[in-house]
Design an enzyme around this catalytic site. Structure first.
Site, short mmCIF file in Angstrom:
data_model
loop_
_atom_site.label_atom_id
_atom_site.label_comp_id
_atom_site.label_asym_id
_atom_site.label_seq_id
_atom_site.Cartn_x
_atom_site.Cartn_y
_atom_site.Cartn_z
N CYS A 1 0.82 -1.22 0.00
CA CYS A 1 0.00 0.00 0.00
C CYS A 1 0.85 1.26 0.00
O CYS A 1 1.95 1.29 0.55
CB CYS A 1 -0.87 0.01 1.24
N GLU B 1 9.97 -14.58 -10.32
CA GLU B 1 9.26 -13.34 -10.02
C GLU B 1 8.66 -12.70 -11.26
O GLU B 1 7.54 -12.22 -11.24
CB GLU B 1 10.22 -12.32 -9.39
N TRP C 1 -2.84 -2.77 -1.56
CA TRP C 1 -2.39 -4.14 -1.84
C TRP C 1 -3.13 -5.00 -0.83
O TRP C 1 -2.89 -4.90 0.38
CB TRP C 1 -0.88 -4.21 -1.64
N HIS D 1 21.06 -36.03 -5.58
CA HIS D 1 20.21 -36.49 -4.48
C HIS D 1 18.73 -36.25 -4.76
O HIS D 1 17.92 -36.23 -3.83
CB HIS D 1 20.62 -35.79 -3.18
N LYS E 1 14.75 -14.53 -9.57
CA LYS E 1 14.46 -13.48 -10.57
C LYS E 1 13.54 -14.03 -11.64
O LYS E 1 12.57 -13.39 -12.03
CB LYS E 1 15.74 -12.98 -11.26
N LYS F 1 6.84 -4.26 -3.73
CA LYS F 1 8.23 -3.83 -3.60
C LYS F 1 8.69 -3.88 -2.16
O LYS F 1 9.81 -4.21 -1.85
CB LYS F 1 8.38 -2.42 -4.17
N GLU G 1 19.40 -16.83 -6.48
CA GLU G 1 18.96 -15.51 -6.93
C GLU G 1 18.52 -15.54 -8.40
O GLU G 1 17.52 -14.93 -8.76
CB GLU G 1 20.09 -14.48 -6.70
N ARG H 1 5.52 0.21 -5.99
CA ARG H 1 5.43 -0.63 -4.79
C ARG H 1 4.51 -1.84 -5.02
O ARG H 1 4.51 -2.77 -4.24
CB ARG H 1 4.88 0.19 -3.62
N ASN I 1 -2.19 2.22 5.96
CA ASN I 1 -1.27 1.12 5.65
C ASN I 1 -1.08 0.33 6.94
O ASN I 1 -0.98 0.93 8.01
CB ASN I 1 0.10 1.64 5.21
N GLY I 2 -0.98 -1.02 6.81
CA GLY I 2 -0.75 -1.83 8.00
C GLY I 2 -1.92 -2.76 8.25
O GLY I 2 -2.76 -2.99 7.37
C1 AGP Z 1 13.42 -9.17 -4.84
O1 AGP Z 1 13.44 -9.28 -6.21
C2 AGP Z 1 12.11 -9.38 -4.23
N1 AGP Z 1 11.14 -8.52 -4.75
C3 AGP Z 1 12.04 -9.64 -2.74
O2 AGP Z 1 12.51 -10.94 -2.56
C4 AGP Z 1 12.82 -8.69 -1.79
O3 AGP Z 1 14.19 -8.85 -1.98
C5 AGP Z 1 12.42 -8.99 -0.34
O4 AGP Z 1 11.05 -8.75 -0.18
C6 AGP Z 1 13.20 -8.16 0.66
O5 AGP Z 1 12.94 -6.81 0.52
P1 AGP Z 1 13.86 -5.74 1.24
O6 AGP Z 1 15.22 -5.86 0.63
O7 AGP Z 1 13.21 -4.43 0.93
O8 AGP Z 1 13.87 -6.07 2.69
#
Ligand code: AGP
Length: 616
Positions: free
Chosen positions: A2, A495, A76, A511, A492, A611, A488, A27, A102-103
């Protein structure tokens, strides 16, 4: 996640709110809305819509003008589906109060039941509407008092911005855990959950702390203690992010722009932190460093991409310095009764500085007496402010939901911090000498150019992406320092393409995952030739070939051996093994990006992702 914007001043409020919300789009959100009050109106003008801001804007043709007060929100969903009814702002029972939030209000169900017993009727399924009704119930002409009383009844965490139809001359806001920043203007003032929304209008900001209540007028900002109502003196800070920095700058997507900003990010990190061959961390006080020297163990605690940075840090400290260390995801750390005390350093890594699990982990670590350090990108964020010390990554605003340049900046800071510890910590590995530190610094200084070189392979990555675009399952393999790179790379891809991808420590292949390999299975193998497990990676590649799997390799430029064993190869310049994750991840970012674009995915705002994850 949000986003909140509020405005009071001489401009037309609606365009200001919409622009602010546009700056918060990165976000991630599923609906948006505004509520405004004209100088002579007796009723709020409210517009809300499910979906993107363009849907909301379509409702705003021919709206009334001469409106100078308003609040806006991108939602959100947490309580209730994304829908117009659930979108914020929400009004109280009689439309006297409008608020955005927010929250999460944890006890909203019992509050709702209580209000229903008093005849309140709700139009949404949200916890936020309950808050609007509660504030209105306590409102008898004094909005500040009503907010204070309502907050006393709520448990959970929040950032609220509240207006009353009785008074177009002011706006109130308060916060607990969720961020809020005031933007200070001339004859106008702003409030937002994120500095990005303020950038078009002002660079003067006031960071708000938990349990503060703010009154904004056109010409005054007054801050009170939320519980006692006593006045609090605050100072104004100047921020140096500009609007252009937060724009796409000619690239098709923010993510691609951010991938291409990485050489500059790495260069800036080095310029700011390495002076005359010495690592300089200005923000670390002598007292803090004194405690650091007595630390027995280091814990990296973070989420998602930042967790992968922590894993790399774990290898850097464990392998290069022989200092005991551990990397844990924040959501596990906070609930696992972590074995940390005053002899431990807990390093929280976070781009946003607002991730709920990482913030909770920080508080847990502090409660146990551990020394804490935050590695954060967003200046002034909650985690940056609450940790004992902070090292900013200064990657600039990262708009793409999928983190790229912030990850590289985190790896850079962790590499520098590891060398710094190697130079000062009495228990470091015996052979970690000044000469070794100098070699690493020299190698680090070559990275910006080496990343530029790696990016020149974009066309080659595109060819591979075209061939693999329809694949639904990917395996990523790496060892040692590049096991986190495999994780990672897979993250990516998941996502932004929505394909399934799984990262493994390559030794684990036999394994289980080896059962998946046939002539249709792409396997991305990270095999830099400077790695001490290079031969082992080559054996893994052979095993995949024996089962006709499609080998895509990331290897050191000039390595004809791995190239000849692979269907597609992305090469990176030669560097020390410890620094190779900083280069090896770059082609994997590009690969995910290219496949996502070919499949017409929403690269910058992938579905279901936010985000900044400020809820648990
Ligand atoms: C990264 O591509 C992601 N969107 C997500 O995993 C992110 O790294 C994670 O939510 C942590 O966020 P932060 O670095 O703002 O704490």
């Amino acid at each position: 996640m949000c986003g909140i914007v509020g405005y009071i001043g001489e401009r037309e409020a609606i365009p200001v709110l919409i622009k602010g919300l546009e700056h918060l789009e990165y976000r991630g959100y599923d609906s948006a809305g505004i509520a405004c009050l004209g100088a002579r109106s007796s009723k709020f003008f409210v517009a809300k819509e499910k979906g993107k801001l363009s849907e909301l804007k379509a409702q705003l043709n021919g709206v009334p003008s001469n409106i100078h007060l308003g609040i806006g929100h991108t939602r959100w969903a947490t309580h209730g589906q994304p829908s117009r009814a659930n979108a914020h702002p929400h009004l109280g029972q009689n439309g006297v109060i409008a608020l955005v939030h927010n929250g999460i209000i944890e006890n909203y169900a019992e509050l709702r039941a209580e209000l229903e017993r008093h005849g309140h009727k709700f139009k949404s399924q949200t916890d936020t509407e309950v808050a609007a009704h509660l504030v209105e119930r306590y409102y008898h002409g004094n909005l500040q008092e009503a907010i204070q009383k309502a907050i006393q009844r709520m448990t959970g965490f929040f950032a609220f911005v509240v207006i009353s139809r009785d008074d177009p001359s002011r706006l109130f806001a308060c916060k607990r855990s969720n961020p809020l920043v005031v933007g200070v203007g001339h004859g106008e003032n702003f409030i937002a959950s994120d500095i990005s929304a303020l950038l078009p209008y002002t660079k003067q900001v006031i960071y708000l702390e938990d349990d503060e209540l703010i009154e904004l007028r056109c010409d005054a900002v007054t801050v009170f203690d939320l519980q006692t109502g006593t006045r609090i003196k605050k100072s104004v800070s100047r921020i140096n992010w500009n609007v252009e920095k937060a724009q796409k700058g000619g690239y098709k997507h923010f993510m691609l722009k951010e991938i291409y900003e990485q050489p500059e990010v790495v260069r800036n990190t080095l310029e700011a932190r390495v002076k005359k061959g010495k690592i300089v961390f200005d923000s670390l006080t002598q007292k803090w460093i004194h405690r650091l020297k007595q630390i027995d163990k280091i814990h990296f605690v973070s989420c998602g991409t930042a967790y992968h940075a922590g894993l790399v840090g774990n290898y850097m400290l464990g392998e290069s310095l022989r200092l005991p260390s551990e990397a844990t995801v924040s959501s596990e750390f906070r609930y696992e009764d972590p074995a940390v005390d005053e002899d431990d350093l807990v390093v929280l890594i976070t781009q946003s500085g607002e991730t709920a699990d990482t913030l909770a982990a920080l508080r847990e670590a502090k409660a146990r007496g551990a020394l804490t350090l935050a590695i954060v990108n967003v200046v002034g964020s909650t985690i940056a402010r609450e940790a004992d010390a902070v090292l900013y990554t200064h990657a600039g605003p990262e708009i793409g939901v999928a983190s790229t340049k912030a990850y590289l900046a985190q790896l850079m800071i962790i590499a520098l911090f590891s060398i710094f510890i190697g130079e000062i910590h009495p228990a470091r590995k015996k052979d970690f000498t000044q000469a070794k530190a100098r070699t690493l610094l020299k190698e680090l200084s070559r990275l910006p150019r080496q990343i530029e070189e790696t990016l020149r392979d974009e066309k080659r990555v595109e060819v591979c992406a075209r061939a693999l675009r329809e694949k639904k399952n990917f395996i990523y393999l790496g060892r040692g320092y590049n096991y986190p790179t495999a994780l990672e790379g897979a993250l990516k891809l998941k996502e932004i393409t929505y394909a399934h991808a799984h990262g493994y420590a390559a030794g684990e292949m036999k394994h289980g995952p080896i059962a998946l390999i046939d002539q249709t299975q792409p396997v991305i193998c990270i095999a830099p030739s400077t790695s001490k497990t290079y031969e082992k990676m080559v054996s893994n590649i052979e095993e995949i070939r024996a089962r006709k799997g499609i080998v895509i390799s990331v290897t050191t430029r000039g390595d004809e051996n791995v190239r000849s064993l692979s269907k597609y190869t992305f090469s990176i310049p030669e560097t020390q093994e410890m620094l190779s994750p900083i280069l090896a991840v770059v082609p994997l970012q590009l690969l995910a990006y290219k496949i996502a674009v070919l499949n017409q995915r929403d690269v910058d705002q992938p579905r279901n992702l936010a985000k900044s994850v400020t809820v648990e």
